[in-house]
Design an enzyme around this catalytic site. Structure first.
Site, PDB file in Angstrom:
ATOM      1  N   ASP A   1       0.859  -1.176   0.000  1.00 37.99           N
ATOM      2  CA  ASP A   1       0.000   0.000   0.000  1.00 37.99           C
ATOM      3  C   ASP A   1       0.902   1.235   0.000  1.00 37.99           C
ATOM      4  O   ASP A   1       2.129   1.146   0.149  1.00 37.99           O
ATOM      5  CB  ASP A   1      -0.931  -0.020   1.208  1.00 37.99           C
ATOM      6  CG  ASP A   1      -2.241   0.713   0.941  1.00 37.99           C
ATOM      7  OD1 ASP A   1      -2.249   1.629   0.100  1.00 37.99           O
ATOM      8  OD2 ASP A   1      -3.249   0.382   1.577  1.00 37.99           O
ATOM      9  N   ALA A   2       0.303   2.404  -0.171  1.00 35.71           N
ATOM     10  CA  ALA A   2       1.082   3.634  -0.343  1.00 35.71           C
ATOM     11  C   ALA A   2       1.987   3.899   0.852  1.00 35.71           C
ATOM     12  O   ALA A   2       1.509   3.985   1.989  1.00 35.71           O
ATOM     13  CB  ALA A   2       0.153   4.817  -0.571  1.00 35.71           C
TER      14      ALA A   2
END
Length: 768
Positions: free
Chosen positions: A292-293
């Protein structure tokens, strides 16, 4: 066409493309040809170029989906240091960025273009929790198919969806993106979403690679607080929370996004048991894993090492691609030089990315998804608007309808009040990052569209969404003015609404959350209506006029008093672009509501987590009666306000007793359970008949009920339908203490009904 051929000029790659993509159909190429192509390409790549393929960036100026963006992305692409980008949309922008890769990088390796297409692309559909409430798998799959058709027409080929996290805690804002609390229903929805996005041929220019998220257990963040930790037993993981991920993988999902939370005290992004032992070795996943980011970088804050060491841990655990943080490109070469990471581990990760590009057909044609003519035809087309309205009507849930107030007559005077009644942007809900709020249909517009001109509509805002300045500031942080405070004083807004209600035959109040009050980074400790809106409903109820409440939110809310005040209550969620028209369809009976809840509604926040498939304690509450020394509350019932599977209709469905074909079930055989369902009301309607089972005695404790099947039937007024479910020993399997998936002989109860609480039951025995 000449431009396409001339831009892709490296001779060796063209030779391999010609071999691998015979008959212009890369999906039919053998795995051996793909492996040969990728082996050759890996052999010609430098270490830096291999690591570059593991880098996913969001260029500055692109569609924002987080708090961090990347800069000087063009130079990185030219150096071969980028494998994919997201936040870049539109055929011209995608084309320009792709040209950098295939014209100006050394090996001309094309980029993947991703986006968060959570509930429609530019044509916005109801939020996923709403779509799930339709219980209509065919429709849900079609919503994904339509979204993929539109998004790929605009240049995209990779979607960060579906989110399949099971959650029992509506304080967590991201319940809006999922299917609710049940693993069976969640698994069915996960499968059809993947099929809808990916279709039958992943290399087709109207299908896109799904990215299942968030692996794993993200929906159980402690306290319902986003990005928080989780902790649970392995049995609970396997039984309740892992099945939807497995179902999505079995459906062929091409990629997985790992979650922010930790599992067994190791963050998912660096958890080898999760990403390799379970995902690849046990489940046989063949795609690639993206973080994820900034999750790789955040491993430092978790406290398991510095940036170089955590990057190595994430790679070794099974992460193929680092989203946004650029930790891989910044550290992995040094780790290889120091012997902390092997070239073979870099090759393994890089191969996953190259295989995805091969399967998407990007090596054959890097511009496969760039077609301005198709974009003009598909994006925001009239057919997609029609789809959005169809999906929205079938996602709404009728929670209350005293005195058959609904459907409304298209006559007389209607007072339409509430902060969401003449609102466009909030109709779209959260994660509508590619949408234009000006295209949304407000409830006021929808009602005006639905009724003759002689129907009087008295509109009054009545209240702000919230009058709390601190809360409003938090909601509006970074994302604009989702909660705007009217310059008219709250007391005046309230009196204006009261005046409109006094003049009307019926009051329709549209209340709930602003779009950014749920979704990512939108946890709420108090999931009641804001005080400003509670006051509004109280004031409207004092008029004595029929009060129809249309509730909008991205989560279940704690609304016991508001439910009492309402004559009728519709859970509309965030209905999407066609919100106003769809709500009008339901209010006036042009569509008879058929939705059913997929998350329980609590009476109070203190009941959370609340879910239907709970375990019994040794001292369960008896018949809803509060007694000392039993497992209950002093101030509220254990029962939810509205249970899982609940949803009314404008008509009434009657269930017969359950009939079983046999009282015992033998291994390798099946039995059938049958009920007769009759529409005894005056409207035609659709009912979702639900099957639950309880294992009475097990080697490990079993829940009081588990959803094992459902059928959606349409019945005309007066019609009876025979509904039959087939039960096999496989439906009775569960994970025992050794995590073996087993059946155990013994007694079972079977329940069939209109929701998880209102059921008819029968008993049978599973024989050895």
């Amino acid at each position: 066409m000449a431009m396409r051929k001339t831009t892709f000029t490296v001779i060796a790659i063209l030779i391999y493309c010609t071999c691998a993509f015979a008959n212009n159909n890369p999906a039919n190429a053998t795995e051996g040809k793909m492996n040969g192509f990728i082996n050759d390409l890996l052999g010609r790549m430098t270490l830096e170029e291999k690591i570059g393929q593991l880098n996913l960036l969001m260029p500055s100026g692109s569609v924002p989906t987080g708090s961090v963006v990347n800069y000087d992305v063009e130079s990185s692409i030219r150096r071969g240091n980028v494998g994919a980008v997201f936040g870049v949309i539109g055929v011209e922008k995608v084309k320009r960025v792709q040209e950098l890769a295939v014209n100006e990088s050394r090996l001309k390796i094309p980029l993947m273009f991703g986006s968060d297409i959570i509930h429609g692309y530019k044509t916005t559909f109801p939020i996923p929790l709403a779509l799930a409430s339709s219980w209509n798998l065919e429709m849900i799959e079609r919503s994904a198919r339509v979204a993929a058709t539109e998004a790929t027409a605009d240049g995209l080929c990779w979607n960060f969806s579906p989110m399949v996290d099971i959650s029992r805690d509506p304080r967590w804002g991201r319940v809006a993106e999922g299917a609710g609390e049940d693993p069976y229903l969640g698994s069915r929805i996960a499968s059809v979403m993947v099929r809808g996005y990916q279709g039958d041929r992943l290399e087709a220019n109207n299908t896109m690679m799904a990215c299942v998220k968030h692996f794993a257990l993200y929906g159980t963040s402690e306290g319902g607080r986003d990005y928080n930790t989780t902790d649970m037993s392995r049995i609970m993981m396997y039984e309740y929370f892992l099945p939807p991920y497995k179902a999505a993988i079995d459906a062929g999902a091409g990629s997985i996004m790992c979650s922010f939370n930790e599992i067994d005290a190791i963050p998912a992004t660096a958890n080898k048991w999760l990403l390799t032992d379970l995902l690849r070795n046990q489940w046989g996943f063949k795609g690639f894993v993206v973080s994820d980011a900034t999750a790789v970088q955040e491993l430092v804050v978790h406290g398991i090492g510095d940036l170089q060491s955590v990057s190595a841990k994430a790679l070794k655990a099974g992460v193929n691609m680092d989203m946004v943080s650029e930790a891989f490109v910044g550290t992995l070469k040094k780790s290889v030089e120091e012997g902390k990471v092997s070239v073979e581990e870099i090759d393994r990760a890089c191969r996953g990315i190259l295989e995805a590009k091969y399967k998407l057909g990007l090596f054959e044609d890097p511009y496969r998804y760039i077609d301005a003519a198709r974009a003009d035809k598909e994006v925001l087309s009239e057919s997609k608007k029609s789809d959005a309205r169809y999906f929205a009507t079938r996602s709404m849930v009728l929670l209350k309808n005293d005195k058959q107030t609904l459907p409304l007559r298209k006559a007389g005077t209607i007072a339409l009040v509430g902060p969401l009644a003449n609102n466009k942007a909030d109709m779209l809900g959260n994660w509508a990052v590619n949408s234009n709020p000006n295209l949304a249909v407000s409830i006021l517009e929808g009602i005006r569209n639905a009724v003759p001109q002689d129907v009087h509509i008295l509109y009054s805002k009545g209240a702000n969404i919230s009058d709390d300045p601190i809360f409003n500031k938090n909601v509006n942080y970074l994302v604009g003015k989702w909660i705007e405070v009217d310059p008219i004083p709250p007391e005046t807004l309230l009196s204006q609404a009261r005046e409109a209600a006094e003049k009307a035959d019926v009051v329709v109040a549209v209340v709930g959350e602003a779009a950014e009050m749920s979704g990512e980074s939108a946890s709420r400790s108090d999931i009641s209506l804001p005080e400003s809106q509670r006051k509004l409903l109280q004031e409207l109820a004092k008029t004595g006029k029929p009060l129809v409440v249309v509730l909008m939110s991205g989560r279940p809310l704690a609304i016991p008093k508001e439910a009492d005040l309402a004559t009728s209550l519709i859970m509309a969620w965030f209905p999407g672009q066609e919100a106003g028209n769809a709500v009008a369809d339901v209010l006036f009976g042009d569509y008879n509501p058929s939705g059913k809840l997929t998350m329980s509604f609590p009476r109070a926040v203190g009941q959370i987590p609340i879910y239907y498939n709970h375990k019994n304690t040794g001292r369960p509450q008896v018949s809803g009666v509060t007694m000392k020394f039993l497992s209950n509350y002093l101030d509220v019932s254990n029962d939810p306000l509205f249970p899982f599977g609940y949803g009314l209709s404008y008509t009434t469905f009657s269930y017969s007793d359950v009939t079983l074909s046999d009282s015992s079930l033998k291994p390798g055989q099946t039995i059938t359970a049958t009920v007769n369902v009759t529409n005894i009301g005056k409207y035609d309607g659709t009912e979702t008949v639900q099957l639950y089972i309880r294992d009475i005695v097990g080697s490990v404790t079993r829940p009081v009920k588990e959803l094992k099947g459902f059928q959606q039937i349409a019945l005309k007024s007066g019609e009876t339908r025979n509904v039959t479910f087939t039960i096999s020993p496989d439906d009775l399997r569960f994970y025992n203490a050794e995590l073996q998936y087993v059946t155990e002989p013994g007694d079972f109860k079977l329940f069939i009904g209109t929701n998880s609480s209102d059921v008819k039951e029968a008993s049978f025995r599973l024989l050895p």
